[in-house]
Design a protein around this motif. Structure first.
Motif, PDB file in Angstrom:
ATOM      1  N   TYR A   1      -8.835  51.716 -16.267  1.00 33.38           N
ATOM      2  CA  TYR A   1      -8.277  51.765 -14.923  1.00 33.38           C
ATOM      3  C   TYR A   1      -7.046  50.865 -14.867  1.00 33.38           C
ATOM      4  O   TYR A   1      -7.163  49.646 -14.817  1.00 33.38           O
ATOM      5  CB  TYR A   1      -9.307  51.313 -13.882  1.00 33.38           C
ATOM      6  N   GLU A   2      -5.884  51.469 -14.892  1.00 30.94           N
ATOM      7  CA  GLU A   2      -4.623  50.732 -14.850  1.00 30.94           C
ATOM      8  C   GLU A   2      -4.287  50.376 -13.405  1.00 30.94           C
ATOM      9  O   GLU A   2      -4.379  51.224 -12.520  1.00 30.94           O
ATOM     10  CB  GLU A   2      -3.484  51.583 -15.423  1.00 30.94           C
ATOM     11  N   GLU A   3      -3.871  49.140 -13.178  1.00 29.00           N
ATOM     12  CA  GLU A   3      -3.505  48.744 -11.823  1.00 29.00           C
ATOM     13  C   GLU A   3      -2.098  49.206 -11.501  1.00 29.00           C
ATOM     14  O   GLU A   3      -1.170  49.012 -12.273  1.00 29.00           O
ATOM     15  CB  GLU A   3      -3.610  47.238 -11.651  1.00 29.00           C
ATOM     16  N   LEU A   4      -1.946  49.812 -10.333  1.00 32.86           N
ATOM     17  CA  LEU A   4      -0.658  50.294  -9.863  1.00 32.86           C
ATOM     18  C   LEU A   4      -0.074  49.348  -8.836  1.00 32.86           C
ATOM     19  O   LEU A   4       1.105  48.994  -8.897  1.00 32.86           O
ATOM     20  CB  LEU A   4      -0.815  51.696  -9.277  1.00 32.86           C
ATOM     21  N   MET A   5      -0.887  48.930  -7.878  1.00 37.14           N
ATOM     22  CA  MET A   5      -0.409  48.016  -6.852  1.00 37.14           C
ATOM     23  C   MET A   5      -1.587  47.372  -6.144  1.00 37.14           C
ATOM     24  O   MET A   5      -2.700  47.852  -6.232  1.00 37.14           O
ATOM     25  CB  MET A   5       0.488  48.741  -5.848  1.00 37.14           C
ATOM     26  N   ARG A   6      -1.285  46.283  -5.444  1.00 36.30           N
ATOM     27  CA  ARG A   6      -2.286  45.625  -4.616  1.00 36.30           C
ATOM     28  C   ARG A   6      -1.593  45.033  -3.411  1.00 36.30           C
ATOM     29  O   ARG A   6      -0.388  44.823  -3.426  1.00 36.30           O
ATOM     30  CB  ARG A   6      -3.097  44.583  -5.373  1.00 36.30           C
TER      31      ARG A   6
ATOM     32  N   PHE B   1      -6.418  45.470  -0.604  1.00 36.00           N
ATOM     33  CA  PHE B   1      -6.599  46.738  -1.286  1.00 36.00           C
ATOM     34  C   PHE B   1      -5.964  46.656  -2.666  1.00 36.00           C
ATOM     35  O   PHE B   1      -5.085  45.837  -2.923  1.00 36.00           O
ATOM     36  CB  PHE B   1      -5.988  47.910  -0.495  1.00 36.00           C
ATOM     37  N   VAL B   2      -6.438  47.519  -3.540  1.00 29.98           N
ATOM     38  CA  VAL B   2      -5.853  47.675  -4.864  1.00 29.98           C
ATOM     39  C   VAL B   2      -5.856  49.172  -5.173  1.00 29.98           C
ATOM     40  O   VAL B   2      -6.781  49.882  -4.797  1.00 29.98           O
ATOM     41  CB  VAL B   2      -6.615  46.859  -5.944  1.00 29.98           C
ATOM     42  N   VAL B   3      -4.773  49.636  -5.801  1.00 29.42           N
ATOM     43  CA  VAL B   3      -4.676  51.028  -6.233  1.00 29.42           C
ATOM     44  C   VAL B   3      -4.658  51.020  -7.752  1.00 29.42           C
ATOM     45  O   VAL B   3      -3.846  50.326  -8.368  1.00 29.42           O
ATOM     46  CB  VAL B   3      -3.398  51.710  -5.688  1.00 29.42           C
ATOM     47  N   LYS B   4      -5.555  51.777  -8.345  1.00 29.45           N
ATOM     48  CA  LYS B   4      -5.623  51.906  -9.792  1.00 29.45           C
ATOM     49  C   LYS B   4      -5.539  53.383 -10.142  1.00 29.45           C
ATOM     50  O   LYS B   4      -5.669  54.241  -9.275  1.00 29.45           O
ATOM     51  CB  LYS B   4      -6.911  51.295 -10.338  1.00 29.45           C
ATOM     52  N   TYR B   5      -5.333  53.672 -11.412  1.00 28.79           N
ATOM     53  CA  TYR B   5      -5.264  55.063 -11.839  1.00 28.79           C
ATOM     54  C   TYR B   5      -5.800  55.209 -13.252  1.00 28.79           C
ATOM     55  O   TYR B   5      -5.888  54.247 -14.014  1.00 28.79           O
ATOM     56  CB  TYR B   5      -3.830  55.607 -11.759  1.00 28.79           C
ATOM     57  N   VAL B   6      -6.163  56.454 -13.566  1.00 31.44           N
ATOM     58  CA  VAL B   6      -6.582  56.823 -14.916  1.00 31.44           C
ATOM     59  C   VAL B   6      -5.590  57.874 -15.387  1.00 31.44           C
ATOM     60  O   VAL B   6      -5.422  58.911 -14.758  1.00 31.44           O
ATOM     61  CB  VAL B   6      -8.012  57.401 -14.930  1.00 31.44           C
TER      62      VAL B   6
END
Length: 181
Positions: free
Chosen positions: A102-107, A116-121
């Motif tokens: 799960y790579e972090e995109l923003m928080r 909040f935190v936004v992650k992606y695969v």
């Protein structure tokens, strides 16, 4: 020779069983375990229920819309007397999302209103899943998954502007927006 085949099959069965017991929890298993558990609420929304007029979309927005399959949310609603359980469940999610896949995109956010935190695969340009984890000590926490194929964050953000303009309150997404208000 018959007993050696039985021995090999038993050893193979034992190895598979032991490996399956050592599996780390996944976000999907957390969803399945939580969707009917006390304190939780869950929601799955196929993208088709968003009622977006595709004729009003530009090329990037249309590509983003077509790349999304569904939105899923599981939320733990904070109530009097369940803070300890909420902290335990939130810790489980944070542990799962600490996995390097799960790579972090923003928080963002703050300790007063919530974080909040936004992650992606995926690999940045070809994302299969975006995950939004939001929490507030007063409201609880929610995990929203945007699931699709070859999604692109910048295009998804342009699609979000279309959702802002639309009447999102008439869809099932009102549950998601209500949680984050």
């Amino acid at each position: 020779m018959n007993s050696s085949i039985k021995t090999i099959i038993m050893m193979l069965f034992l190895v598979v069983t032991l490996q399956s017991c050592n599996q780390d929890p996944t976000l999907q298993s957390f969803y399945v375990d939580s969707e009917l558990a006390p304190g939780f609420t869950s929601l799955d929304v196929p993208i088709s229920l968003l009622k977006i007029d595709e004729t009003q979309l530009d090329e990037e927005q249309k590509a983003a819309y077509e790349s999304v399959d569904k939105l899923s949310m599981v939320a733990f609603v904070a109530e009097d007397g369940n803070k300890e359980q909420m902290d335990i469940e939130f810790a489980k999610v944070k542990t799962i999302l600490a996995n390097p896949k799960y790579e972090e995109l923003m928080r963002g956010g703050n300790s007063t209103d919530g974080k909040f935190v936004v992650k992606y695969v995926g690999d940045g340009e070809n994302v299969d899943e975006f995950i939004l984890l939001g929490n507030s000590s007063e409201a609880g926490f929610a995990v929203v998954r945007i699931i699709g194929d070859d999604m692109n964050f910048s295009k998804i953000m342009k699609l979000a502007s279309v959702l802002d303009e639309g009447n999102i309150e008439e869809t099932q997404l009102k549950e998601i927006t209500k949680f984050f208000q």
